[in-house]
Design an enzyme around this catalytic site. Sequence first.
Site, mmCIF file in Angstrom:
data_model
loop_
_atom_site.group_PDB
_atom_site.id
_atom_site.type_symbol
_atom_site.label_atom_id
_atom_site.label_comp_id
_atom_site.label_asym_id
_atom_site.label_seq_id
_atom_site.Cartn_x
_atom_site.Cartn_y
_atom_site.Cartn_z
ATOM 1 N N ASN A 18 -5.619 -0.993 -1.819
ATOM 2 C CA ASN A 18 -4.764 -1.250 -0.658
ATOM 3 C C ASN A 18 -4.849 -2.725 -0.276
ATOM 4 O O ASN A 18 -5.891 -3.373 -0.407
ATOM 5 C CB ASN A 18 -5.112 -0.331 0.522
ATOM 6 C CG ASN A 18 -6.540 -0.430 1.013
ATOM 7 O OD1 ASN A 18 -7.473 -0.561 0.225
ATOM 8 N ND2 ASN A 18 -6.724 -0.345 2.319
ATOM 9 N N GLU B 51 -3.752 -4.911 2.966
ATOM 10 C CA GLU B 51 -3.221 -4.905 4.334
ATOM 11 C C GLU B 51 -2.613 -6.257 4.687
ATOM 12 O O GLU B 51 -2.852 -7.267 4.027
ATOM 13 C CB GLU B 51 -4.341 -4.564 5.328
ATOM 14 C CG GLU B 51 -4.870 -3.166 5.152
ATOM 15 C CD GLU B 51 -5.976 -2.816 6.130
ATOM 16 O OE1 GLU B 51 -6.351 -1.636 6.153
ATOM 17 O OE2 GLU B 51 -6.481 -3.709 6.854
ATOM 18 N N CYS C 153 -0.256 0.480 -0.028
ATOM 19 C CA CYS C 153 -1.312 1.434 -0.367
ATOM 20 C C CYS C 153 -1.792 1.239 -1.810
ATOM 21 O O CYS C 153 -1.070 0.715 -2.657
ATOM 22 C CB CYS C 153 -0.807 2.861 -0.213
ATOM 23 S SG CYS C 153 -0.317 3.287 1.472
ATOM 24 N N GLU D 82 -2.239 3.509 -4.161
ATOM 25 C CA GLU D 82 -1.483 4.270 -5.152
ATOM 26 C C GLU D 82 -0.228 3.516 -5.588
ATOM 27 O O GLU D 82 0.068 3.414 -6.778
ATOM 28 C CB GLU D 82 -1.075 5.640 -4.576
ATOM 29 C CG GLU D 82 -2.243 6.511 -4.177
ATOM 30 C CD GLU D 82 -2.702 6.333 -2.732
ATOM 31 O OE1 GLU D 82 -3.248 7.291 -2.173
ATOM 32 O OE2 GLU D 82 -2.522 5.233 -2.162
ATOM 33 N N CYS E 275 -0.441 9.086 1.076
ATOM 34 C CA CYS E 275 0.483 9.186 2.216
ATOM 35 C C CYS E 275 1.855 9.643 1.712
ATOM 36 O O CYS E 275 2.099 9.728 0.508
ATOM 37 C CB CYS E 275 0.591 7.839 2.931
ATOM 38 S SG CYS E 275 1.548 6.589 2.031
ATOM 39 N N CYS F 215 3.629 7.193 -0.693
ATOM 40 C CA CYS F 215 3.005 7.199 -2.025
ATOM 41 C C CYS F 215 3.347 8.474 -2.780
ATOM 42 O O CYS F 215 3.580 8.439 -3.986
ATOM 43 C CB CYS F 215 1.494 7.041 -1.899
ATOM 44 S SG CYS F 215 1.000 5.368 -1.399
#
Length: 168
Positions: free
Chosen positions: A82, A84, A93, A95, A128, A131
């Site tokens: 990830n 940010e 993210c 993934e 999420c 993803c």
Amino acid sequence: MKVYNDAQFGDCSQLSTALRVNVLILSMLKKAVLNKTVSASLRKKLEQAAVKVMKNAHAPYSKFHVGAAVLLTNGKIFSGCNVENASYGMTNCAERTAIFSAVAKLGPKIEIQAVAVANDHGVACSPCGACRQVIYEFGPDATIFFQGATGPKQAHITELLPEGFRLQ
């Protein structure tokens, strides 16, 4: 005599039995497709790749480091973490980072077989919604390995995203 779409059926019990058999066969085929297995050693390799790349995460705001490893049907593994951003919506993210890396390297015709997700807090952490949709786009038969509330879990992508779609 029964007629259905111009087809004539004498004994409907035979038709009914044939339909039940066909439904049973289709159900068994669906289960076989959904239960594509990844060997224990390959799963471990994926999970280790996810843990390793998790350490590269840029998570100064959440302090929640996530790593993901994606296994393609051609046997190649791509990983991502990830990343940010101060503008939270721009965060990416793990993934999707892994999948986008695979696409950047191999092009858009990749096919995902499995995804492993790891986090540095040891808490439940499945992909999420965004993803899940991206995984489905490139792997509608993918298996996902992740930390569940009671320990390690695996799920077929359609269990996590029952109404996924592709515009192809």
